[in-house]
Design a protein around this motif. Sequence first.
Motif, PDB file in Angstrom:
ATOM      1  N   LYS A  27       1.011  -1.215  -0.068  1.00 52.95           N
ATOM      2  CA  LYS A  27      -0.030   0.179   0.035  1.00 52.95           C
ATOM      3  C   LYS A  27       0.923   1.382   0.111  1.00 52.95           C
ATOM      4  N   THR A  28       0.859   1.863  -1.000  1.00 49.60           N
ATOM      5  CA  THR A  28       1.377   3.217  -1.128  1.00 49.60           C
ATOM      6  C   THR A  28       0.698   4.566  -0.979  1.00 49.60           C
ATOM      7  N   TYR A  29      -0.438   4.257  -0.959  1.00 51.84           N
ATOM      8  CA  TYR A  29      -1.278   5.491  -0.828  1.00 51.84           C
ATOM      9  C   TYR A  29      -1.460   6.535  -1.764  1.00 51.84           C
ATOM     10  N   GLU A  30      -0.964   6.162  -3.002  1.00 52.31           N
ATOM     11  CA  GLU A  30      -0.801   6.995  -4.257  1.00 52.31           C
ATOM     12  C   GLU A  30      -1.591   6.370  -5.213  1.00 52.31           C
ATOM     13  N   THR A  31      -2.107   7.272  -6.008  1.00 56.13           N
ATOM     14  CA  THR A  31      -2.756   6.708  -7.060  1.00 56.13           C
ATOM     15  C   THR A  31      -1.836   6.180  -8.214  1.00 56.13           C
ATOM     16  N   GLU A  32      -2.141   4.831  -8.631  1.00 56.33           N
ATOM     17  CA  GLU A  32      -1.500   4.154  -9.561  1.00 56.33           C
ATOM     18  C   GLU A  32      -2.280   3.104 -10.570  1.00 56.33           C
ATOM     19  N   GLU A  33      -1.602   3.079 -11.638  1.00 58.36           N
ATOM     20  CA  GLU A  33      -2.314   2.180 -12.712  1.00 58.36           C
ATOM     21  C   GLU A  33      -1.542   0.761 -12.668  1.00 58.36           C
ATOM     22  N   ILE A  34      -2.535  -0.166 -12.485  1.00 53.18           N
ATOM     23  CA  ILE A  34      -2.255  -1.496 -12.424  1.00 53.18           C
ATOM     24  C   ILE A  34      -2.688  -2.175 -13.479  1.00 53.18           C
ATOM     25  N   GLN A  35      -2.057  -3.331 -13.854  1.00 52.46           N
ATOM     26  CA  GLN A  35      -2.555  -4.290 -14.838  1.00 52.46           C
ATOM     27  C   GLN A  35      -2.928  -5.477 -14.099  1.00 52.46           C
ATOM     28  N   TRP A  36      -4.341  -6.114 -14.160  1.00 52.28           N
ATOM     29  CA  TRP A  36      -4.628  -7.464 -13.598  1.00 52.28           C
ATOM     30  C   TRP A  36      -5.414  -8.072 -14.666  1.00 52.28           C
ATOM     31  N   GLU A  37      -4.585  -9.283 -14.944  1.00 56.03           N
ATOM     32  CA  GLU A  37      -5.286 -10.390 -16.063  1.00 56.03           C
ATOM     33  C   GLU A  37      -5.393  -9.465 -17.277  1.00 56.03           C
ATOM     34  N   LYS A  38      -6.604  -9.121 -17.919  1.00 59.24           N
ATOM     35  CA  LYS A  38      -6.706  -8.383 -18.985  1.00 59.24           C
ATOM     36  C   LYS A  38      -7.000  -7.035 -18.890  1.00 59.24           C
ATOM     37  N   SER A  39      -7.223  -6.606 -17.572  1.00 59.33           N
ATOM     38  CA  SER A  39      -8.005  -5.313 -17.117  1.00 59.33           C
ATOM     39  C   SER A  39      -6.919  -4.452 -16.683  1.00 59.33           C
ATOM     40  N   HIS A  40      -6.927  -3.249 -17.102  1.00 63.11           N
ATOM     41  CA  HIS A  40      -6.207  -1.863 -16.633  1.00 63.11           C
ATOM     42  C   HIS A  40      -7.013  -1.331 -15.705  1.00 63.11           C
ATOM     43  N   LEU A  41      -6.480  -1.084 -14.417  1.00 61.02           N
ATOM     44  CA  LEU A  41      -7.104  -0.315 -13.415  1.00 61.02           C
ATOM     45  C   LEU A  41      -6.449   0.700 -13.008  1.00 61.02           C
ATOM     46  N   LEU A  42      -7.231   1.791 -12.501  1.00 60.53           N
ATOM     47  CA  LEU A  42      -6.861   3.054 -11.727  1.00 60.53           C
ATOM     48  C   LEU A  42      -6.917   2.946 -10.203  1.00 60.53           C
ATOM     49  N   VAL A  43      -6.075   2.759  -9.501  1.00 62.02           N
ATOM     50  CA  VAL A  43      -6.536   2.491  -8.161  1.00 62.02           C
ATOM     51  C   VAL A  43      -5.716   3.464  -6.946  1.00 62.02           C
ATOM     52  N   LYS A  44      -6.587   3.759  -6.121  1.00 64.12           N
ATOM     53  CA  LYS A  44      -6.222   4.681  -4.901  1.00 64.12           C
ATOM     54  C   LYS A  44      -6.586   4.260  -3.642  1.00 64.12           C
ATOM     55  N   SER A  45      -5.506   4.169  -2.782  1.00 61.33           N
ATOM     56  CA  SER A  45      -5.806   3.596  -1.247  1.00 61.33           C
ATOM     57  C   SER A  45      -5.837   4.889  -0.444  1.00 61.33           C
ATOM     58  N   TYR A  46      -6.586   4.666   0.688  1.00 60.27           N
ATOM     59  CA  TYR A  46      -6.839   5.927   1.731  1.00 60.27           C
ATOM     60  C   TYR A  46      -6.771   5.066   2.983  1.00 60.27           C
ATOM     61  N   PRO A  47      -5.660   5.290   3.932  1.00 59.71           N
ATOM     62  CA  PRO A  47      -5.744   4.764   5.180  1.00 59.71           C
ATOM     63  C   PRO A  47      -7.054   5.423   6.243  1.00 59.71           C
ATOM     64  N   LEU A  48      -7.709   4.713   6.910  1.00 54.78           N
ATOM     65  CA  LEU A  48      -8.360   4.933   8.028  1.00 54.78           C
ATOM     66  C   LEU A  48      -7.878   4.560   9.259  1.00 54.78           C
ATOM     67  N   GLU A  49      -7.705   5.555  10.257  1.00 58.73           N
ATOM     68  CA  GLU A  49      -7.129   5.318  11.691  1.00 58.73           C
ATOM     69  C   GLU A  49      -8.145   4.340  12.340  1.00 58.73           C
ATOM     70  N   ASN A  50      -7.564   3.307  13.039  1.00 57.53           N
ATOM     71  CA  ASN A  50      -8.096   2.205  13.928  1.00 57.53           C
ATOM     72  C   ASN A  50      -9.012   1.474  13.026  1.00 57.53           C
ATOM     73  N   ILE A  51      -9.022   1.595  11.853  1.00 56.56           N
ATOM     74  CA  ILE A  51     -10.078   0.849  11.170  1.00 56.56           C
ATOM     75  C   ILE A  51      -9.298   0.001   9.992  1.00 56.56           C
ATOM     76  N   GLY A  52      -8.609   0.524   9.128  1.00 55.37           N
ATOM     77  CA  GLY A  52      -7.872  -0.274   7.979  1.00 55.37           C
ATOM     78  C   GLY A  52      -7.767   0.788   7.078  1.00 55.37           C
ATOM     79  N   THR A  53      -8.081   0.182   5.786  1.00 55.82           N
ATOM     80  CA  THR A  53      -7.900   0.914   4.346  1.00 55.82           C
ATOM     81  C   THR A  53      -9.259   0.830   3.505  1.00 55.82           C
ATOM     82  N   VAL A  54      -9.461   2.052   2.772  1.00 54.52           N
ATOM     83  CA  VAL A  54     -10.361   2.181   1.703  1.00 54.52           C
ATOM     84  C   VAL A  54      -9.657   1.995   0.384  1.00 54.52           C
ATOM     85  N   ILE A  55      -9.988   1.251  -0.535  1.00 54.09           N
ATOM     86  CA  ILE A  55      -9.431   1.136  -1.507  1.00 54.09           C
ATOM     87  C   ILE A  55     -10.678   1.526  -2.529  1.00 54.09           C
ATOM     88  N   ILE A  56     -10.349   2.591  -3.602  1.00 57.78           N
ATOM     89  CA  ILE A  56     -11.172   2.839  -4.662  1.00 57.78           C
ATOM     90  C   ILE A  56     -10.548   2.615  -5.876  1.00 57.78           C
TER      91      ILE A  56
END
Length: 205
Positions: A27-56
């Motif tokens: 988790k780098t908490y930066e917007t990044e473009e990843i390739q998974w199987e045949k799909s290209h995805l733009l992913v962003k991670s947000y840390p939440l205190e005492n809970i975990g992480t939200v990934i959009i």
Amino acid sequence: MIDKNQQLITGEETVRGLFSYLSDIEKTYETEEIQWEKSHLLVKSYPLENIGTVIIGMDITNEMHVIQNIVWFLLIITVIFSVLFAWVGHFFAGQAMNPIQKSFQTQRKFVSDASHELRTPLSIFYSSLDVLSGEENLSSFGKEVLEDAKSEAEMMNKLLNDLLFLARSDQGNMELDLEEYDFSSLLDTWLTSFARTVPAHLSLQ
């Protein structure tokens, strides 16, 4: 949303199986473009205190395909226009060279023809000088002038040979005939020829 133990708390997994892949990446908490199987995805991670992480994220596969198609199209267009411009340049260069080549061929033919045509009258002239040199009634001055004329005829004959040499070299039929030459005798001949035209107060050595 995932907790600190990388367990899915809630969320809609629109791309099946992606969560297990995302839970393994750093988790780098930066917007990044990843390739998974045949799909290209733009992913962003947000840390939440005492809970975990939200990934959009969002699927940008179609956009990536459009960009790839545009790149390929531009490459193909570049190659086509490069070939076209090269052909057009070669064509116009050939058109520009045609008059030059025709002029060169005409000049080369003229040099060759003129050299051959001048040989006949020059041979007759030289033969006539030989006949005159055999006359016994000529004065010493006349014999000297006759010798000068023969010398000039020989030089003219050499000029014709040089013209023929140039014509043959242009046609690729050049043959070199190397021989020793007495340069001193040539200088003496030139001095004798010029001596008659030099004013009396000048001398040639």
